[in-house]
Write a protein that holds these residues in place. Sequence first.
Motif, PDB file in Angstrom:
ATOM      1  N   UNK A  30       0.843  -1.197   0.000  1.00 36.50           N
ATOM      2  CA  UNK A  30       0.000   0.000   0.000  1.00 36.50           C
ATOM      3  C   UNK A  30       0.873   1.241   0.000  1.00 36.50           C
ATOM      4  N   UNK A  31       0.584   2.155  -0.926  1.00 34.87           N
ATOM      5  CA  UNK A  31       1.361   3.397  -1.000  1.00 34.87           C
ATOM      6  C   UNK A  31       0.828   4.394   0.017  1.00 34.87           C
ATOM      7  N   UNK A  86     -13.492  11.279   3.769  1.00 35.02           N
ATOM      8  CA  UNK A  86     -13.080  10.359   2.701  1.00 35.02           C
ATOM      9  C   UNK A  86     -11.875   9.541   3.158  1.00 35.02           C
ATOM     10  N   UNK A  87     -11.964   8.256   3.052  1.00 30.59           N
ATOM     11  CA  UNK A  87     -10.843   7.423   3.495  1.00 30.59           C
ATOM     12  C   UNK A  87      -9.787   7.295   2.419  1.00 30.59           C
ATOM     13  N   UNK A  88      -8.612   6.948   2.834  1.00 36.61           N
ATOM     14  CA  UNK A  88      -7.493   6.848   1.901  1.00 36.61           C
ATOM     15  C   UNK A  88      -7.721   5.765   0.851  1.00 36.61           C
ATOM     16  N   UNK A  89      -8.478   4.740   1.258  1.00 37.86           N
ATOM     17  CA  UNK A  89      -8.705   3.620   0.338  1.00 37.86           C
ATOM     18  C   UNK A  89      -9.702   3.949  -0.771  1.00 37.86           C
ATOM     19  N   UNK A 147      -3.663   3.948  -7.804  1.00 31.42           N
ATOM     20  CA  UNK A 147      -3.004   3.803  -6.516  1.00 31.42           C
ATOM     21  C   UNK A 147      -2.257   2.477  -6.425  1.00 31.42           C
ATOM     22  N   UNK A 148      -1.330   2.310  -7.341  1.00 31.01           N
ATOM     23  CA  UNK A 148      -0.504   1.105  -7.368  1.00 31.01           C
ATOM     24  C   UNK A 148       0.826   1.532  -7.969  1.00 31.01           C
ATOM     25  N   UNK A 170      -7.376  14.135 -10.859  1.00 28.90           N
ATOM     26  CA  UNK A 170      -8.208  13.897  -9.670  1.00 28.90           C
ATOM     27  C   UNK A 170      -7.389  13.193  -8.590  1.00 28.90           C
ATOM     28  N   UNK A 171      -6.624  12.202  -9.007  1.00 30.93           N
ATOM     29  CA  UNK A 171      -5.803  11.443  -8.063  1.00 30.93           C
ATOM     30  C   UNK A 171      -4.811  12.356  -7.354  1.00 30.93           C
TER      31      UNK A 171
END
Lengths: 199, 95
Positions: free
Chosen positions: A11-12, B1-4, B11-12, B84-85
């Motif tokens: 996880x980053x 808003x959660x990080x996930x 997000x990889x 957006x990211x």
Amino acid sequence: MRKLFEMEEKELTPQESMALIQSMIGRSRKRYSDNSFFFLLWGWIVLVASVGHYYLSTFTDFEYPFIGWSMTIVGGVISGVVGARRGKTSQVKNYTDKMYGWLWFSLGMAMFTIVFNGQLINWNTVPFILLLAGVGTAVSGAMMGFRPLQFGGFVFWALAFVAFRQPENYQMLLLAFGIAVGYLVPGYIMKANFRNNGV
Amino acid sequence: MGFNQLDPLLHSQLRLAVMSLLISVEAADFVYIKEQTESTAGNLSVQLDKLSTAGYIEITKQFEGKKPKTTCKVTQKGVDAFDTYVKEIQQYLKP
């Protein structure tokens, strides 16, 4: 070498994400490509043609003192072929390289138009060629962050001022001087930079 | 808003690296991306396919002589998703 992304996908964190983005964007941003070939090719063609033109029209009765300019046709073909080949084989297409290609293509078209219609302006073509060459070198220099070219741009501009007030013969010498300072010197510096440190 | 809740496609590590690389160029070759991201061909292929399926990048396969040449280019959808990211990540980084 350690493979960066072969480690287990973990996880980053936001910090890691940001650092990764910055480092990748930094990698693809290069200062400039080695375009010295084109500056040296055109520098020598114009230098020989303009000095030849001056010499033949001043010291001989030769009917076609402008004969040397026919080399520009060969130069145009070589530039087109080399440029296209480089574009095809390059692994990455930068916006800078694209802008650079279009800048010089457009200037080439403008120069050709002026010379082709030279008779209509009493062959007073050199001052205009100097101005256009100045635009090309100054803008290329700014895009690459390469000061010798930017300096060359100013030299072309100053020479154009003088050339408007000179007969065709002397215009040729001004053009020869301009091309030496604006194309050849920066071209050789660029070539040496790439050879020494690959930047 | 959660990080996930961040876009899982971006997000990889490798996919984010590829997108960051492509965002600043017009197009890049598979070999170039592989070198710059220091990844293996197998893994990179898989991740590029995922990005392409999502419509974030466009993959063109051509032949240069006898050698295959794969070129990747980011799409407008990809640019928007990347923007957006980055904005969301910046929210997290705000003190």
